[in-house]
Design a protein around this motif. Structure first.
Motif, PDB file in Angstrom:
ATOM      1  N   LYS A 166     -17.903  63.246  24.471  1.00 32.30           N
ATOM      2  CA  LYS A 166     -16.964  62.430  23.700  1.00 32.30           C
ATOM      3  C   LYS A 166     -15.696  63.205  23.387  1.00 32.30           C
ATOM      4  CE  LYS A 166     -16.449  60.047  19.253  1.00 32.30           C
ATOM      5  NZ  LYS A 166     -17.120  59.645  17.983  1.00 32.30           N
ATOM      6  N   TYR A 167     -15.835  64.507  23.152  1.00 34.62           N
ATOM      7  CA  TYR A 167     -14.683  65.317  22.776  1.00 34.62           C
ATOM      8  C   TYR A 167     -14.154  66.178  23.924  1.00 34.62           C
ATOM      9  CZ  TYR A 167     -15.078  63.765  17.993  1.00 34.62           C
ATOM     10  OH  TYR A 167     -15.076  62.988  16.858  1.00 34.62           O
ATOM     11  N   GLY A 168     -14.468  65.784  25.144  1.00 38.98           N
ATOM     12  CA  GLY A 168     -13.818  66.401  26.286  1.00 38.98           C
ATOM     13  C   GLY A 168     -14.469  67.644  26.858  1.00 38.98           C
ATOM     14  N   VAL A 169     -15.666  67.967  26.394  1.00 37.01           N
ATOM     15  CA  VAL A 169     -16.381  69.111  26.967  1.00 37.01           C
ATOM     16  C   VAL A 169     -16.837  68.750  28.378  1.00 37.01           C
ATOM     17  CG1 VAL A 169     -18.399  70.603  26.773  1.00 37.01           C
ATOM     18  CG2 VAL A 169     -17.130  69.957  24.718  1.00 37.01           C
ATOM     19  N   ARG A 170     -16.591  69.638  29.332  1.00 36.56           N
ATOM     20  CA  ARG A 170     -17.004  69.397  30.712  1.00 36.56           C
ATOM     21  C   ARG A 170     -18.228  70.215  31.113  1.00 36.56           C
ATOM     22  NH1 ARG A 170     -11.375  70.270  33.390  1.00 36.56           N
ATOM     23  NH2 ARG A 170     -12.589  71.930  34.344  1.00 36.56           N
ATOM     24  N   GLY A 171     -18.406  71.364  30.484  1.00 38.29           N
ATOM     25  CA  GLY A 171     -19.539  72.222  30.838  1.00 38.29           C
ATOM     26  C   GLY A 171     -20.084  72.931  29.616  1.00 38.29           C
TER      27      GLY A 171
ATOM     28  N   ALA B 257     -13.387  68.406  17.766  1.00 39.34           N
ATOM     29  CA  ALA B 257     -12.054  67.796  17.720  1.00 39.34           C
ATOM     30  C   ALA B 257     -10.978  68.876  17.630  1.00 39.34           C
ATOM     31  CB  ALA B 257     -11.945  66.845  16.531  1.00 39.34           C
ATOM     32  N   ALA B 258     -11.255  69.935  16.854  1.00 43.78           N
ATOM     33  CA  ALA B 258     -10.298  71.032  16.733  1.00 43.78           C
ATOM     34  C   ALA B 258     -10.129  71.748  18.071  1.00 43.78           C
ATOM     35  CB  ALA B 258     -10.764  72.008  15.655  1.00 43.78           C
ATOM     36  N   LEU B 259     -11.232  71.964  18.770  1.00 44.24           N
ATOM     37  CA  LEU B 259     -11.163  72.610  20.081  1.00 44.24           C
ATOM     38  C   LEU B 259     -10.370  71.744  21.061  1.00 44.24           C
ATOM     39  CD1 LEU B 259     -14.829  73.941  20.496  1.00 44.24           C
ATOM     40  CD2 LEU B 259     -12.827  75.200  19.680  1.00 44.24           C
ATOM     41  N   ARG B 260     -10.624  70.439  21.037  1.00 42.88           N
ATOM     42  CA  ARG B 260      -9.892  69.534  21.933  1.00 42.88           C
ATOM     43  C   ARG B 260      -8.401  69.572  21.633  1.00 42.88           C
ATOM     44  NH1 ARG B 260     -11.354  63.219  21.944  1.00 42.88           N
ATOM     45  NH2 ARG B 260     -10.497  63.444  19.831  1.00 42.88           N
TER      46      ARG B 260
ATOM     47  N   THR C 257      -8.990  74.179  23.972  1.00 41.55           N
ATOM     48  CA  THR C 257      -9.938  75.278  24.173  1.00 41.55           C
ATOM     49  C   THR C 257     -11.388  74.801  24.265  1.00 41.55           C
ATOM     50  OG1 THR C 257     -10.111  75.608  21.769  1.00 41.55           O
ATOM     51  CG2 THR C 257      -8.442  76.908  22.950  1.00 41.55           C
ATOM     52  N   GLY C 258     -11.591  73.497  24.418  1.00 43.13           N
ATOM     53  CA  GLY C 258     -12.944  72.976  24.314  1.00 43.13           C
ATOM     54  C   GLY C 258     -13.542  72.398  25.584  1.00 43.13           C
ATOM     55  N   GLN C 259     -13.006  72.739  26.743  1.00 44.05           N
ATOM     56  CA  GLN C 259     -13.591  72.184  27.965  1.00 44.05           C
ATOM     57  C   GLN C 259     -14.948  72.816  28.306  1.00 44.05           C
ATOM     58  OE1 GLN C 259     -10.676  72.471  31.117  1.00 44.05           O
ATOM     59  NE2 GLN C 259      -9.612  70.645  30.419  1.00 44.05           N
TER      60      GLN C 259
END
Length: 291
Positions: free
Chosen positions: A130-135, A91-94, A98-100
């Motif tokens: 769920k938190y927006g990570v793509r890769g 959640a912090a990365l999103r 910085t969390g993709q």
């Protein structure tokens, strides 16, 4: 106007396209200082070490993004005490943007601090998407692992590659650093034979003292026989000397065949010497670029 043709990259220059770097949370000032020598858009992996905390990791990832790089925060499975810890981090990365892209690793602790015993359990949790990570990047060990049998390493790679696809995530394999280019390329060939087509980022140690390189090699279980050391450029009789990865990269380039090995790039472990590694890469790329 006649278009200007761009010379095709070959050899070491081909491997050095879109290289990536690794930094710790404490390396933020070094990244700031080295920023101008690192190409915009370079992927910068940010470690998840036991002596770092969430604010330190966030600061490092935000700095990488602000400087025009692509932050790739690490997620250390066995250091997570609970699903809440994982969600708080993601959640912090999103929130920071910085969390993709993340790199998911088991981590150093011999026993898990919580429910995640390995990186596969984190991928399968469903929380990355769920938190927006793509890769998500995963680990590879061309020269083996000191505590994990070879068969188990291959099985884990198969499962993680399949889990990434099931979760709808892109990915790549970042290997542990090594000194033997033949072992690395043979391992990549086996990877492709198993049907794993993910891009591979070959781990390369940045320029450092011979004694320090051998110390890291021992710590991470990397083979350092006398013949391999000589091939790499390490002098076992002059431990006060230094060594860069130029011989390793040239040897890798000589055998690298995109048709057989697929997409292969380089990932530099800086071992705290982020500035020296960045300067070395810039000089080497200038030397190896299109003539």
């Amino acid at each position: 106007m006649t278009p200007v043709s761009t010379p095709a990259l070959t050899g070491a220059a081909l491997l050095l396209r879109d290289f990536s770097l690794e930094m710790t949370g404490k390396d933020t000032p070094k990244l700031e200082a080295a920023g101008e020598s690192v190409p915009e858009g370079t992927r910068v992996n940010v470690t998840y070490l036991g002596n770092e905390d969430l604010p330190m990791r966030r600061t490092a990832a935000r700095s990488a993004r602000r400087l025009g790089f692509v932050p790739v925060p690490h997620v250390s499975a066995r250091r997570l005490g609970s699903p809440r810890d994982l969600e708080e981090f993601l959640a912090a990365l999103r929130a920071d943007g910085t969390g993709q892209h993340v790199f998911v690793v088991g981590g150093d602790p011999a026993h898990p601090h919580g429910p995640y015993g390995d990186s596969l359990s984190v991928i399968r949790s469903g929380l990355l998407r769920k938190y927006g990570v793509r890769g998500a990047g995963i680990s590879g060990y061309p020269e083996g692992h000191p505590q994990i049998p070879e068969a188990a390493l291959w099985a884990a790679l198969d499962q993680k590659a399949a889990a990434l696809a099931e979760e709808g995530l892109t990915g790549d394999v970042i290997t542990q650093f090594g000194f033997d280019p033949d072992a690395v390329l043979d391992w990549i060939e086996r990877l492709r034979e198993r049907g794993i087509g993910l891009p591979v980022r070959v781990g390369v140690p940045g320029p450092a003292g011979v004694r320090r390189l051998l110390s890291y090699a021992t710590r991470f279980g990397v083979g350092t026989s006398a013949s391999i050391a000589r091939k790499y450029g390490l002098s076992l009789t002059n431990l006060m000397g230094t060594a860069g990865p130029d011989r390793f990269i040239h040897a890798l380039a000589e055998r690298y065949d995109p048709a057989a090995h697929g997409e292969v790039k380089l990932h530099f472990y800086t071992f705290g010497g982020l500035g020296a590694t960045s300067a070395w890469i810039a000089g080497f790329r200038a030397q190896e670029g299109p003539k």
